[in-house]
Scaffold this motif. Structure first.
Motif: not given
Length: 489
Positions: A345-349, A232-235
């Motif tokens: 993709s489903d979500y995220g980076s 996960t990219d938090l920032v």
């Protein structure tokens, strides 16, 4: 005795379009027998015959190169015969491939690493000659006990490239190695505005600037799943390093505090910076995993840029997550300016962690997009173009869902992809026991000009070049109601 089917082989090289300068497609015949006979032939030239008591088929390099060179644009045929224990021979239907007219860039640079990890152990950058099986170690992270990632090349040439490094137990600093010919510089791109080191990067085609993201990535693990890792990219924000003046510039349009901006990629003419943008759904002090991490979906954006004056235009929505119902990441424009590759993709980076991730292609002249024909039912990501825009390489987990391997696929003038084939190896059964992954494959025209020992020495001993605080400039806010319209690249 004729068999009314093609033989089972591994790797599966059947029905692919292959470059005329690719190394021999060695394979194993997955059919029971005591002797094996393979004839490789095409419209012109001397055929190649391989006989063995083992199912492993190794094709001699010299005759293979001559056969492909004489038959660009023709069919390449593999006739397979297997002798059984009763001494009778079986003749299988012919395996056919097409030989393309266009060559592929002769070198593949990739990161080799373990498939499951939570620490950067045993990580190496390799250079592989795809015309034969030669492999060279570019940098071993144990030579400086740290992490390294995101090797990036200017216009598919290793004469100008960057490689990010991060120290381990020994404090050698954090930043990017800038390689220009045989000269290596260590650049610390961190400023007050962007305190995190550079990560994903893209060279401006002029070589005058380098766009990069700054990311705070947190990895965590699920207790049970086919893929237990999650990233996960938090920032994340974007900036540009101007090479000649050694300064960092940015604009709030690509570094807004309430947005996640990442995956920069220049257009072929350098007039636009493509990137991915999503809303920040958690506060800065959020725990890991942050709330709503699996709801983040990125839009595909672009913003105008003038290299001569280092000035910004206005950001535009190229394709929104709402339109496609998925997260859009990893944009890569073809060098001829015609197409744009990206992942859904489903979500995220981080599509490499998503089984459903596929590679899509957009025609920049018409705006039409489609799932690339060479995508699979497992994660496909980390794609890159050849210099002539006729080949792509990418990492895929097809086959076992776990080990990423490097694949190639031909892209025709209309943007259609042929069946993908895996990077050929000298040992036909290489992939049966290989338990590491091919990460971030990049096609380049020439070998990296710096020896690994010199790179390691630079990491340990060379001084870091600091940059002034980032220069920021105002840019009009994006009009998200007026999406990008296709036109000439």
């Amino acid at each position: 005795v004729p068999v009314q089917r093609r033989p089972h082989i591994r790797p599966d090289y059947a029905d692919s379009v292959i470059p005329p300068n690719i190394a021999p497609l060695n394979f194993c015949i997955a059919e029971p027998g005591i002797r094996y006979h393979v004839k490789v032939h095409s419209a012109r030239g001397q055929s190649i015959e391989v006989r063995s008591q083992e199912p492993a088929v190794q094709i001699p390099l010299g005759p293979w190169k001559r056969l492909l060179a004489q038959n660009r644009g023709e069919q390449l045929r593999f006739d397979v015969y297997v002798q059984g224990a009763d001494d009778s021979w079986q003749a299988f239907e012919t395996i056919t491939n097409a030989i393309a007219h266009e060559e592929i860039d002769p070198y593949l640079v990739y990161r080799g690493m373990n498939v499951i990890y939570n620490w950067y152990s045993k990580m190496r950058i390799y250079e592989r000659n795809v015309e034969d099986y030669g492999r060279r170690l570019i940098l071993d992270n144990q030579s400086f006990d740290g992490c390294m990632n995101c090797h990036t090349f200017l216009n598919n040439s290793a004469q100008k490239m960057i490689l990010h490094v991060r120290s381990g137990w020994e404090d050698y600093g954090v930043g990017m190695l800038l390689i220009e010919g045989d000269r290596v510089s260590k650049v610390n791109t961190r400023t007050t505005f962007n305190p995190r080191p550079a990560a994903f990067a893209s060279w401006h085609p002029s070589g005058r600037a380098l766009a990069f993201s700054t990311n705070k990535v947190q990895q965590f693990f699920h207790s049970a799943d086919a893929e237990v890792r999650e990233g996960t990219d938090l920032v994340s924000d974007l900036a540009v390093y101007v090479v000649d003046s050694r300064r960092v510039i940015t604009t709030e349009a690509i570094s807004a505090p309430d947005r996640l901006e990442t995956w920069p990629a220049w257009s072929a003419d350098g007039r636009y910076l493509y990137y991915c943008n999503a809303p920040l759904l958690w506060p800065p002090e959020a725990d890991t995993p942050p709330p709503h991490y699996n709801e983040v979906k990125y839009d595909l954006m672009r913003i105008g840029y003038e290299a001569a004056t280092a000035s910004w235009g206005q950001p535009e929505v190229v394709l929104s997550a709402e339109q496609v119902g998925s997260s859009i990441t990893l944009p890569r424009a073809s060098p001829d300016g015609r197409f744009l590759l990206f992942c859904l993709s489903d979500y995220g980076s981080f599509p490499a962690f998503d089984k459903e991730a596929d590679i899509y292609l957009m025609d920049l002249q018409t705006g039409q997009r489609r799932r690339l024909e060479c995508s699979s039912d497992q994660s496909d990501s980390w794609h890159a173009w050849s210099s002539n825009s006729r080949w792509i390489t990418f990492s895929s987990k097809r086959g076992d869902g776990l080990f990423m391997k490097a694949y190639f696929a031909h892209i025709d003038e209309d943007g259609h992809a042929a069946k993908a084939f895996v990077l050929p190896q000298r040992e036909p059964d290489f992939y049966d026991s290989f338990i590491r992954i091919y990460h971030l494959p990049e096609l380049v025209l020439d070998p990296v000009p710096v020896a690994g020992e010199d790179l390691a020495r630079a990491v340990r001993n060379a001084p870091w070049i600091a940059v002034p605080d980032a220069v920021t400039g105002p840019t009009p806010a994006a009009d998200r109601s007026a999406p990008w319209e296709p036109g000439p690249p």
